[in-house]
Design an enzyme around this catalytic site. Structure first.
Site, short mmCIF file in Angstrom:
data_model
loop_
_atom_site.label_atom_id
_atom_site.label_comp_id
_atom_site.label_asym_id
_atom_site.label_seq_id
_atom_site.Cartn_x
_atom_site.Cartn_y
_atom_site.Cartn_z
N ASP A 49 -5.86 13.33 -25.22
CA ASP A 49 -5.92 11.93 -24.81
C ASP A 49 -5.15 11.14 -25.87
OD1 ASP A 49 -6.46 9.28 -24.39
OD2 ASP A 49 -8.60 9.55 -24.04
N TYR A 70 0.85 -1.20 0.00
CA TYR A 70 0.00 0.00 0.00
C TYR A 70 0.88 1.23 0.00
CZ TYR A 70 -4.98 -0.29 -0.09
OH TYR A 70 -6.26 -0.38 -0.55
N GLU A 112 -0.40 4.77 -0.69
CA GLU A 112 -1.17 5.99 -0.96
C GLU A 112 -0.27 7.21 -0.81
OE1 GLU A 112 -4.47 6.06 1.70
OE2 GLU A 112 -5.62 4.63 0.53
N ARG A 157 -1.01 -2.99 -18.64
CA ARG A 157 -2.33 -2.33 -18.69
C ARG A 157 -2.33 -1.22 -17.64
NH1 ARG A 157 -6.77 -3.17 -21.26
NH2 ARG A 157 -5.55 -4.70 -22.38
N THR A 214 -2.95 5.67 -22.11
CA THR A 214 -2.85 4.31 -21.59
C THR A 214 -1.43 3.84 -21.86
OG1 THR A 214 -3.64 3.42 -23.68
CG2 THR A 214 -5.28 3.68 -21.95
N LYS A 235 -1.07 0.16 -25.15
CA LYS A 235 -1.40 0.06 -26.58
C LYS A 235 -0.08 0.01 -27.37
CE LYS A 235 -6.06 1.91 -26.13
NZ LYS A 235 -6.27 2.48 -24.82
C1 LIG Z 1 -8.50 7.30 -26.55
C2 LIG Z 1 -8.74 6.43 -25.36
N1 LIG Z 1 -8.84 6.98 -24.16
C3 LIG Z 1 -9.07 6.24 -23.07
C4 LIG Z 1 -9.21 4.88 -23.15
C5 LIG Z 1 -9.56 4.11 -21.92
O1 LIG Z 1 -8.56 3.27 -21.50
P1 LIG Z 1 -8.88 2.09 -20.47
O2 LIG Z 1 -9.61 1.05 -21.23
O3 LIG Z 1 -7.53 1.68 -19.98
O4 LIG Z 1 -9.72 2.69 -19.38
C6 LIG Z 1 -9.09 4.25 -24.38
C7 LIG Z 1 -9.24 2.78 -24.47
O5 LIG Z 1 -9.34 2.19 -25.48
C8 LIG Z 1 -8.87 5.04 -25.53
O6 LIG Z 1 -8.79 4.50 -26.74
#
Ligand SMILES: Cc1ncc(COP(=O)(O)O)c(C=O)c1O
Length: 431
Positions: A206, A60, A62, A241, A232, A235
């Site tokens: 994002d 843990y 935090e 993950r 993320t 990918k």
């Molecule tokens: C552009 C984008 N943002 C956020 C996410 C969310 O990721 P997670 O599935 O790890 O929550 C994804 C997942 O495919 C994504 O393609």
């Protein structure tokens, strides 16, 4: 090192829980046995998997390195500090947070840092290539915020920057988000920055899908333009993950407080350590070669599928994924997914912009090159894959499934995923 290694022990798992051991083996066989073309998936390295399967999972922690709410964090602190330093180096970033458990969590934290419930955010509509968390009604992003949605132009299928500007002027969003899950072309971050500045909005990118290409210096980086970049780590990037956030120093406090304690409790320290391992991998010269090959492969796959009568949305791809319109073939996305799956080609149905079909059927498929590129496949293999997909799509009665499956086996046999034999032996310690 005098401490004995105490990592994943597959034999112990198999002896205690053959049910779950069987799942692990079957999944490995599935990964090895088919063509994995899901654009958001990849094959992590044994080094990343070793960190993920480590006793860091027990801790843990935090808080943040040096200021935790639990004792005994001095060791795991090192993993997070190393990971943050590597993230800063890799992305030229002022601040890095490696704690979000996933991409959706990273986005929630970023919104939490800048928005209050009811505030306006401007994001890309999911059916046009955006993501659930960019303002769809079924997600927190559309439930808790006043979400306004932009899309692509009907003629070019590229992001409609005029529409983004018009909507920004009309709705004065507090935050504009760009990026998505089915955008084959490069995003003009400078254009988004200009629009955000005009209306005084935070610019969030994002980069979940394409951050690996940025890490590999194969496409331009959003980091200099954005106030905050979320992504993320699993990918193209090819890590465990999870999620991560990069931001300007001026937003560091707000982002850290939003990740913890606003959004999450204790970080997954085994995942944080695995992210650090992955970031080291991304700093190696080989990773740049990989990122360039991912794009070359996606382009070859897109071209090959065009030759099979599928229409590449937006005219092709600059990235790791292609979106194909199947309408001219008379096959739906759902049918295409099922026909390919029967032959060991794993891809997903996907809505295309202005899709007349519901999302559960869809008129398109999305294909990605990250995993097959990790396996060592190149442009010629992509041509072969496109031909197999074309055959599978035309095969309404399944009479050619065995032939396509044989083609798949040939390709994955020549470029196996996880080729080394599985072993539960611990590595030798070097005293
Ligand atoms: C552009 C984008 N943002 C956020 C996410 C969310 O990721 P997670 O599935 O790890 O929550 C994804 C997942 O495919 C994504 O393609």
């Amino acid at each position: 090192m005098s401490t004995p290694y105490w990592g994943p022990d597959f034999d112990a798992l198999a002896a205690f829980d053959p049910d779950i051991a069987g799942v692990v083996v079957d999944e490995l066989d599935r990964l090895r046995g088919g063509l994995q073309l899901i654009a958001s998936e990849n094959f992590t390295s044994p080094a990343v998997l070793a960190a993920l399967g480590s006793t860091l999972s027990n801790k843990y922690a935090e808080g943040y390195p040096g200021r935790r709410y639990y004792g005994g964090c001095e060791v795991v602190d090192r993993a997070e500090e190393i990971g943050i330093a590597r993230g800063k180096e890799l992305f030229g970033a002022e601040h890095v947070n490696l704690q979000p458990h996933s991409g959706a969590s990273a986005n929630l934290a970023a919104y939490g840092a800048f928005l209050k419930p009811g505030d306006t955010l401007l994001g890309m509509a999911l059916p046009h290539g955006g993501h659930l968390t960019h303002g769809t009604k079924v997600s927190f992003s559309g439930k808790w915020f006043d979400a306004v949605q932009y899309g692509v132009r009907p003629d070019t299928e590229h992001i409609d920057y005029d529409q983004v500007r018009d909507l920004a002027r009309e709705h004065r969003p507090k935050l504009i988000v760009c990026g998505g899950s089915a955008i084959p072309r490069l995003i003009d971050f400078a254009a988004f920055r200009e629009i955000a500045d005009e209306v005084g909005a935070i610019l969030m990118v994002d980069a979940a899908h394409f951050i690996g290409l940025v890490a590999g210096k194969a496409i331009p980086s959003p980091v200099p333009y954005a106030d905050v970049v979320t992504f993320t780590t699993h990918k193209v990037l090819r890590g465990p993950r999870g999620g991560a956030i990069v931001c300007k120093a001026e937003h560091a406090k707000a982002i850290d407080k939003a990740a913890f304690p606003m959004m999450q409790g204790g970080p997954l320290m085994h995942a944080v350590a695995a992210k650090a391992v992955n970031l080291k991998e991304c700093l190696q010269p080989e990773y740049r070669t990989y990122a360039r090959q991912v794009i070359a492969n996606a382009q070859a796959l897109s071209d090959g599928l065009a030759a099979e009568g599928l229409r590449p949305v937006a005219g092709g791809t600059d990235t790791h994924l292609a979106l194909l319109d199947l309408q001219a073939t008379g096959v739906t996305g759902a049918d295409a997914e099922q026909r390919c799956d029967a032959a060991g080609i794993v891809l997903n149905k996907n809505a295309i912009p202005f899709d007349p079909q519901p999302a559960s059927i869809a008129s398109g498929i999305r294909v990605g090159s990250p995993a097959v590129t990790t396996q060592g496949m190149a442009e010629d293999d992509m041509k072969a894959i496109a031909s197999l997909i074309g055959t599978a799509l035309r095969d309404a009665d399944g009479s050619r499934t065995a032939e396509v499956a044989a083609g798949v086996r040939e390709l994955v046999g020549a470029h196996p995923a996880y080729p080394a034999p599985r072993s539960s032996s611990p590595p030798q310690s070097a005293d």
